[in-house]
Structures are given as structure tokens and as C-alpha cells.
Design a protein around this motif. Sequence first.
Motif, PDB file in Angstrom:
ATOM      1  N   GLY A  38     -10.958  -3.218 -19.065  1.00 35.17           N
ATOM      2  CA  GLY A  38     -10.341  -1.970 -18.638  1.00 35.17           C
ATOM      3  C   GLY A  38     -10.936  -1.383 -17.367  1.00 35.17           C
ATOM      4  N   LEU A  39     -11.669  -2.190 -16.614  1.00 36.04           N
ATOM      5  CA  LEU A  39     -12.270  -1.714 -15.373  1.00 36.04           C
ATOM      6  C   LEU A  39     -11.289  -1.735 -14.208  1.00 36.04           C
ATOM      7  CD1 LEU A  39     -15.737  -3.479 -15.666  1.00 36.04           C
ATOM      8  CD2 LEU A  39     -15.153  -1.109 -16.245  1.00 36.04           C
ATOM      9  N   VAL A  40     -10.259  -2.548 -14.318  1.00 38.88           N
ATOM     10  CA  VAL A  40      -9.186  -2.583 -13.323  1.00 38.88           C
ATOM     11  C   VAL A  40      -7.861  -2.521 -14.072  1.00 38.88           C
ATOM     12  CG1 VAL A  40     -10.518  -3.864 -11.601  1.00 38.88           C
ATOM     13  CG2 VAL A  40      -9.108  -5.110 -13.222  1.00 38.88           C
ATOM     14  N   ASN A  41      -6.842  -2.008 -13.413  1.00 39.96           N
ATOM     15  CA  ASN A  41      -5.557  -1.854 -14.098  1.00 39.96           C
ATOM     16  C   ASN A  41      -4.536  -2.925 -13.748  1.00 39.96           C
ATOM     17  OD1 ASN A  41      -5.088  -0.989 -11.524  1.00 39.96           O
ATOM     18  ND2 ASN A  41      -4.060   0.899 -12.084  1.00 39.96           N
ATOM     19  N   LEU A  42      -4.874  -3.801 -12.813  1.00 40.47           N
ATOM     20  CA  LEU A  42      -3.932  -4.833 -12.411  1.00 40.47           C
ATOM     21  C   LEU A  42      -4.682  -5.955 -11.722  1.00 40.47           C
ATOM     22  CD1 LEU A  42      -0.869  -5.523 -12.173  1.00 40.47           C
ATOM     23  CD2 LEU A  42      -0.904  -4.384  -9.964  1.00 40.47           C
ATOM     24  N   VAL A  43      -4.312  -7.172 -12.035  1.00 41.13           N
ATOM     25  CA  VAL A  43      -4.867  -8.344 -11.361  1.00 41.13           C
ATOM     26  C   VAL A  43      -3.688  -9.101 -10.766  1.00 41.13           C
ATOM     27  CG1 VAL A  43      -6.141 -10.504 -11.631  1.00 41.13           C
ATOM     28  CG2 VAL A  43      -6.818  -8.483 -12.947  1.00 41.13           C
ATOM     29  N   VAL A  44      -3.757  -9.378  -9.477  1.00 40.82           N
ATOM     30  CA  VAL A  44      -2.668 -10.057  -8.788  1.00 40.82           C
ATOM     31  C   VAL A  44      -3.229 -11.204  -7.959  1.00 40.82           C
ATOM     32  CG1 VAL A  44      -1.276  -7.949  -8.665  1.00 40.82           C
ATOM     33  CG2 VAL A  44      -2.764  -8.529  -6.772  1.00 40.82           C
ATOM     34  N   PRO A  45      -2.383 -12.147  -7.588  1.00 40.17           N
ATOM     35  CA  PRO A  45      -2.839 -13.223  -6.700  1.00 40.17           C
ATOM     36  C   PRO A  45      -3.320 -12.648  -5.365  1.00 40.17           C
ATOM     37  CG  PRO A  45      -0.676 -13.726  -7.631  1.00 40.17           C
ATOM     38  CD  PRO A  45      -0.982 -12.307  -7.994  1.00 40.17           C
ATOM     39  N   ALA A  46      -4.279 -13.301  -4.757  1.00 43.46           N
ATOM     40  CA  ALA A  46      -4.865 -12.821  -3.501  1.00 43.46           C
ATOM     41  C   ALA A  46      -3.803 -12.549  -2.445  1.00 43.46           C
ATOM     42  CB  ALA A  46      -5.891 -13.825  -2.985  1.00 43.46           C
ATOM     43  N   ALA A  47      -2.773 -13.360  -2.393  1.00 43.48           N
ATOM     44  CA  ALA A  47      -1.729 -13.179  -1.381  1.00 43.48           C
ATOM     45  C   ALA A  47      -0.940 -11.888  -1.580  1.00 43.48           C
ATOM     46  CB  ALA A  47      -0.776 -14.379  -1.398  1.00 43.48           C
ATOM     47  N   SER A  48      -1.001 -11.310  -2.772  1.00 41.50           N
ATOM     48  CA  SER A  48      -0.237 -10.096  -3.084  1.00 41.50           C
ATOM     49  C   SER A  48      -1.074  -8.830  -3.059  1.00 41.50           C
ATOM     50  CB  SER A  48       0.390 -10.224  -4.480  1.00 41.50           C
ATOM     51  OG  SER A  48       1.203 -11.349  -4.568  1.00 41.50           O
ATOM     52  N   VAL A  49      -2.368  -8.937  -2.810  1.00 41.68           N
ATOM     53  CA  VAL A  49      -3.256  -7.781  -2.932  1.00 41.68           C
ATOM     54  C   VAL A  49      -2.818  -6.626  -2.033  1.00 41.68           C
ATOM     55  CG1 VAL A  49      -5.598  -6.946  -2.501  1.00 41.68           C
ATOM     56  CG2 VAL A  49      -5.245  -9.061  -3.752  1.00 41.68           C
ATOM     57  N   LEU A  50      -2.565  -6.877  -0.784  1.00 41.59           N
ATOM     58  CA  LEU A  50      -2.198  -5.793   0.130  1.00 41.59           C
ATOM     59  C   LEU A  50      -0.877  -5.146  -0.276  1.00 41.59           C
ATOM     60  CD1 LEU A  50      -2.878  -4.100   2.565  1.00 41.59           C
ATOM     61  CD2 LEU A  50      -1.802  -5.834   4.009  1.00 41.59           C
ATOM     62  N   ASP A  51       0.126  -5.948  -0.606  1.00 43.45           N
ATOM     63  CA  ASP A  51       1.411  -5.391  -1.029  1.00 43.45           C
ATOM     64  C   ASP A  51       1.258  -4.534  -2.285  1.00 43.45           C
ATOM     65  OD1 ASP A  51       2.742  -6.603   1.066  1.00 43.45           O
ATOM     66  OD2 ASP A  51       3.345  -8.353  -0.124  1.00 43.45           O
ATOM     67  N   GLU A  52       0.472  -5.002  -3.233  1.00 45.03           N
ATOM     68  CA  GLU A  52       0.258  -4.246  -4.472  1.00 45.03           C
ATOM     69  C   GLU A  52      -0.521  -2.964  -4.201  1.00 45.03           C
ATOM     70  OE1 GLU A  52       1.524  -4.655  -7.443  1.00 45.03           O
ATOM     71  OE2 GLU A  52       2.517  -6.541  -7.007  1.00 45.03           O
TER      72      GLU A  52
END
Length: 93
Positions: free
Chosen positions: A10-24
Motif C-alpha cells: 500500500g505504499l504506492v497506488n499504481l504500478v505501470v510499465p516504465a514506458a507509461s510512467v509519464l502519461d500516468e
Amino acid sequence: MDAARAYALGLVNLVVPAASVLDEAIALAQRIAANAPLAVRYSKSVMKHAGELPESEGWKINQSAVDVVFSSADAMEGPVAFAEKREPRWQGK
């Protein structure tokens, strides 16, 4: 600690692929920015300062922020806009 473990704890609310980090990150920032500016400002202030204080003092800062935000014009605008099925017109007051 890897991202999956941080998410599981629960330390982060979302994990995304590195290529999507900025968009997310931009999408999250846009969701935050769509909220009442006064509430966002006080939330940021509480998060910034409360972590440096004993828990009891952090809760006092939080309560002060709640008192201001919930007595604001924006606190009234949110429910009215919802009832009228329209986007809120935040004033930051």
C-alpha cells in the motif's frame, strides 16, 4: 524493494510499465488539479508538514486544514454542483 512489493504494502497506488510512467503521472496530476484548489493546497501542506512532526501534532495540523476546507465556499459548491449534475466552479475560497 520492487514496485510490486511497494504496491502490495500500500505504499504506492499504481504500478505501470516504465514506458507509461509519464502519461500516468500526467493523468494523475490532471485528476488532482480538477479538485477544489483550496482542498488540494491544504492537502499538500498537511502531507508536507505532518510527516516531520509527532503523530499528535500531525493530527492537529490535519484538523486545522479540515476546519478551513469544510467551511469554505468550495465545500458548498461541490455538493450543489453534484446535485445540479454539472461540473463544479471552484473559487479557491
